[in-house]
Design a protein around this motif. Structure first.
Motif, PDB file in Angstrom:
ATOM      1  N   LYS A   1       0.833  -1.206   0.000  1.00 25.33           N
ATOM      2  CA  LYS A   1       0.000   0.000   0.000  1.00 25.33           C
ATOM      3  C   LYS A   1       0.868   1.257   0.000  1.00 25.33           C
ATOM      4  O   LYS A   1       1.779   1.393   0.811  1.00 25.33           O
ATOM      5  N   ASN A   2       0.593   2.155  -0.949  1.00 29.33           N
ATOM      6  CA  ASN A   2       1.340   3.422  -1.084  1.00 29.33           C
ATOM      7  C   ASN A   2       2.834   3.186  -1.300  1.00 29.33           C
ATOM      8  O   ASN A   2       3.672   3.956  -0.842  1.00 29.33           O
ATOM      9  N   HIS A   3       3.156   2.121  -2.016  1.00 32.95           N
ATOM     10  CA  HIS A   3       4.560   1.805  -2.296  1.00 32.95           C
ATOM     11  C   HIS A   3       5.226   2.990  -3.009  1.00 32.95           C
ATOM     12  O   HIS A   3       4.779   3.394  -4.080  1.00 32.95           O
TER      13      HIS A   3
ATOM     14  N   MET B   1       6.386 -17.347  -7.405  1.00 31.09           N
ATOM     15  CA  MET B   1       7.625 -16.697  -7.003  1.00 31.09           C
ATOM     16  C   MET B   1       7.949 -17.085  -5.565  1.00 31.09           C
ATOM     17  O   MET B   1       7.044 -17.161  -4.716  1.00 31.09           O
ATOM     18  N   PRO B   2       9.225 -17.342  -5.237  1.00 30.06           N
ATOM     19  CA  PRO B   2       9.590 -17.696  -3.862  1.00 30.06           C
ATOM     20  C   PRO B   2       9.493 -16.488  -2.934  1.00 30.06           C
ATOM     21  O   PRO B   2       9.962 -15.397  -3.269  1.00 30.06           O
ATOM     22  N   MET B   3       8.876 -16.681  -1.785  1.00 21.82           N
ATOM     23  CA  MET B   3       8.680 -15.590  -0.836  1.00 21.82           C
ATOM     24  C   MET B   3       8.885 -16.087   0.590  1.00 21.82           C
ATOM     25  O   MET B   3       8.616 -17.239   0.911  1.00 21.82           O
ATOM     26  N   PHE B   4       9.374 -15.180   1.447  1.00 24.70           N
ATOM     27  CA  PHE B   4       9.299 -15.392   2.885  1.00 24.70           C
ATOM     28  C   PHE B   4       7.983 -14.772   3.337  1.00 24.70           C
ATOM     29  O   PHE B   4       7.733 -13.592   3.087  1.00 24.70           O
ATOM     30  N   ILE B   5       7.119 -15.520   3.992  1.00 26.40           N
ATOM     31  CA  ILE B   5       5.855 -14.978   4.499  1.00 26.40           C
ATOM     32  C   ILE B   5       6.066 -14.649   5.967  1.00 26.40           C
ATOM     33  O   ILE B   5       6.292 -15.527   6.796  1.00 26.40           O
ATOM     34  N   ARG B   6       5.994 -13.367   6.284  1.00 22.61           N
ATOM     35  CA  ARG B   6       6.296 -12.925   7.634  1.00 22.61           C
ATOM     36  C   ARG B   6       5.046 -12.378   8.324  1.00 22.61           C
ATOM     37  O   ARG B   6       4.224 -11.695   7.710  1.00 22.61           O
ATOM     38  N   ASN B   7       4.941 -12.652   9.597  1.00 29.85           N
ATOM     39  CA  ASN B   7       3.844 -12.123  10.407  1.00 29.85           C
ATOM     40  C   ASN B   7       4.349 -10.860  11.097  1.00 29.85           C
ATOM     41  O   ASN B   7       4.853 -10.885  12.217  1.00 29.85           O
ATOM     42  N   ILE B   8       4.251  -9.734  10.390  1.00 29.80           N
ATOM     43  CA  ILE B   8       4.781  -8.465  10.910  1.00 29.80           C
ATOM     44  C   ILE B   8       3.708  -7.387  10.847  1.00 29.80           C
ATOM     45  O   ILE B   8       2.782  -7.447  10.038  1.00 29.80           O
ATOM     46  N   SER B   9       3.847  -6.393  11.694  1.00 28.71           N
ATOM     47  CA  SER B   9       2.877  -5.293  11.767  1.00 28.71           C
ATOM     48  C   SER B   9       3.050  -4.345  10.586  1.00 28.71           C
ATOM     49  O   SER B   9       4.026  -4.431   9.831  1.00 28.71           O
ATOM     50  N   GLU B  10       2.120  -3.423  10.457  1.00 31.16           N
ATOM     51  CA  GLU B  10       2.178  -2.409   9.402  1.00 31.16           C
ATOM     52  C   GLU B  10       3.465  -1.599   9.498  1.00 31.16           C
ATOM     53  O   GLU B  10       4.162  -1.386   8.492  1.00 31.16           O
ATOM     54  N   ASP B  11       3.797  -1.134  10.703  1.00 29.22           N
ATOM     55  CA  ASP B  11       5.001  -0.323  10.877  1.00 29.22           C
ATOM     56  C   ASP B  11       6.269  -1.114  10.591  1.00 29.22           C
ATOM     57  O   ASP B  11       7.206  -0.604   9.963  1.00 29.22           O
ATOM     58  N   GLU B  12       6.311  -2.356  11.038  1.00 26.70           N
ATOM     59  CA  GLU B  12       7.474  -3.204  10.769  1.00 26.70           C
ATOM     60  C   GLU B  12       7.616  -3.451   9.271  1.00 26.70           C
ATOM     61  O   GLU B  12       8.730  -3.433   8.727  1.00 26.70           O
TER      62      GLU B  12
ATOM     63  N   TYR C   1      11.158   8.174   3.104  1.00 27.02           N
ATOM     64  CA  TYR C   1      11.606   8.717   4.385  1.00 27.02           C
ATOM     65  C   TYR C   1      10.420   9.090   5.266  1.00 27.02           C
ATOM     66  O   TYR C   1      10.429   8.855   6.478  1.00 27.02           O
ATOM     67  N   LYS C   2       9.386   9.673   4.654  1.00 25.63           N
ATOM     68  CA  LYS C   2       8.219  10.074   5.448  1.00 25.63           C
ATOM     69  C   LYS C   2       7.510   8.854   6.021  1.00 25.63           C
ATOM     70  O   LYS C   2       7.112   8.842   7.200  1.00 25.63           O
ATOM     71  N   MET C   3       7.372   7.806   5.206  1.00 25.86           N
ATOM     72  CA  MET C   3       6.703   6.586   5.680  1.00 25.86           C
ATOM     73  C   MET C   3       7.482   5.944   6.824  1.00 25.86           C
ATOM     74  O   MET C   3       6.907   5.548   7.840  1.00 25.86           O
ATOM     75  N   LYS C   4       8.805   5.862   6.675  1.00 26.27           N
ATOM     76  CA  LYS C   4       9.614   5.230   7.721  1.00 26.27           C
ATOM     77  C   LYS C   4       9.636   6.093   8.981  1.00 26.27           C
ATOM     78  O   LYS C   4       9.586   5.571  10.100  1.00 26.27           O
ATOM     79  N   TYR C   5       9.696   7.411   8.795  1.00 25.93           N
ATOM     80  CA  TYR C   5       9.690   8.340   9.934  1.00 25.93           C
ATOM     81  C   TYR C   5       8.428   8.153  10.772  1.00 25.93           C
ATOM     82  O   TYR C   5       8.482   8.056  11.998  1.00 25.93           O
ATOM     83  N   GLU C   6       7.276   8.088  10.091  1.00 28.84           N
ATOM     84  CA  GLU C   6       6.004   7.895  10.793  1.00 28.84           C
ATOM     85  C   GLU C   6       5.944   6.524  11.457  1.00 28.84           C
ATOM     86  O   GLU C   6       5.433   6.380  12.574  1.00 28.84           O
ATOM     87  N   ALA C   7       6.474   5.495  10.787  1.00 26.46           N
ATOM     88  CA  ALA C   7       6.454   4.147  11.349  1.00 26.46           C
ATOM     89  C   ALA C   7       7.287   4.065  12.617  1.00 26.46           C
ATOM     90  O   ALA C   7       6.884   3.437  13.604  1.00 26.46           O
ATOM     91  N   ILE C   8       8.461   4.701  12.604  1.00 26.52           N
ATOM     92  CA  ILE C   8       9.323   4.701  13.790  1.00 26.52           C
ATOM     93  C   ILE C   8       8.633   5.413  14.948  1.00 26.52           C
ATOM     94  O   ILE C   8       8.682   4.971  16.095  1.00 26.52           O
TER      95      ILE C   8
END
Length: 293
Positions: free
Chosen positions: A43-45, A101-112, A136-143
């Motif tokens: 989302k919003n990549h 396609m090979p993928m790692f499926i991770r159980n992580i939160s939106e911010d993670e 930068y804005k997305m990561k800043y908000e996630a942190i």
């Protein structure tokens, strides 16, 4: 002299950390082959997938060796999987007509997920200003959402190798409409000027887009600062923007000094400084007329 690129300054996480694999990992760390049709864009990549030379190289590599580095995804509540890292690999697989396609499926939160998504892309050499601003804005908000101790800008600075001030300016740049961000990517709008106009309101940005597209003009630092000032005093109008860009910027006084040994190759001792200046100006006038024909 070779300069280190900004990408070389970035603090890259260990492979296990980036892919969410550590001692506490469970069986979900195993690689799974997911149908391409079930993989959805984050989302919003903020990072664009480009059909360029690097994509051609990736397609060729996957054709010859397969996907060497699995992507990362998480389960979508709506069904399927949301790609956290691997958008370009998915595009290459689609171009080759691959079905999974090979993928790692991770159980992580939106911010993670946001932090992993940004960290796995931000080190690219060909990253655009608009991509860096949004990332930068997305990561800043996630942190900030994670509530960790310390300043979010300091964390970003340490991990990216860029100063907090520069990162702050990129984050502000993300307030621009996409049309203005594209102008920055295309170098029709300067970075400094972009930061200035990121302070103006959305409807005012619409006016600016309209004026810049119709006029083809490029904003000077003085003009962007004036647009920002008028906006902050509620005096900015579309007509005012037209007036600002129509006012020619005052050229700085320029002084060119030619060394005597260079001039002596063309002028005898009996030529005065006024004679030399007159001849040079005359030759420049002739050059300008010829270049305009």
């Amino acid at each position: 002299m070779n300069k280190k690129s900004s990408a070389s300054k970035i603090k890259i996480s260990r492979f296990d950390d980036l892919f969410g694999m550590n001692e506490s990992s469970d069986s979900s760390s195993e690689i799974k082959y997911i149908p391409i049709s079930e993989l959805y864009e984050f989302k919003n990549h903020p990072f664009k997938v480009r059909d360029n030379e690097k994509m051609e190289e990736l397609i060729l590599s996957i054709k010859e060796h397969g996907v060497l580095v699995p992507g990362i995804a998480r389960i979508r509540p709506q069904g399927g999987y949301e790609i956290v890292a691997g958008h370009s690999r998915k595009h290459a697989c689609e171009a080759l007509g691959l079905k999974e396609m090979p993928m790692f499926i991770r159980n992580i939160s939106e911010d993670e997920a946001i932090i992993v998504m940004v960290d796995s892309n931000i080190q690219r050499e060909d990253i655009l200003p608009s991509e860096k601003a949004k990332a930068y804005k997305m990561k800043y908000e996630a942190i900030k959402h994670q509530g960790k101790k310390g300043n979010s800008l300091d964390v970003l600075s340490e991990e990216s190798g860029e100063s907090g001030k520069v990162i702050q300016r990129y984050i502000k740049l993300a307030d621009l409409k996409n049309e203005l961000l594209e102008m920055i990517d295309d170098k029709h709008l300067g970075f400094t000027q972009g930061v200035d106009v990121s302070f103006i309101k959305i409807d005012e940005q619409d006016w600016l887009v309209n004026v810049l597209k119709k006029s083809g003009a490029k904003l000077s630092t003085k003009q962007s600062a004036e647009i920002k000032r008028l906006s902050q005093t509620d005096k900015l109008t579309e007509a005012a923007i037209w007036e600002i860009i129509s006012t020619p910027s005052t050229k700085k006084d320029r002084k060119i000094t030619l060394k005597a040994d260079k001039l002596n190759k063309f002028f005898e001792d009996n030529y005065t400084e006024e004679d030399i200046e007159g001849i040079i100006i005359s030759l420049l006038d002739k050059w300008k007329k010829e270049s305009e024909e």
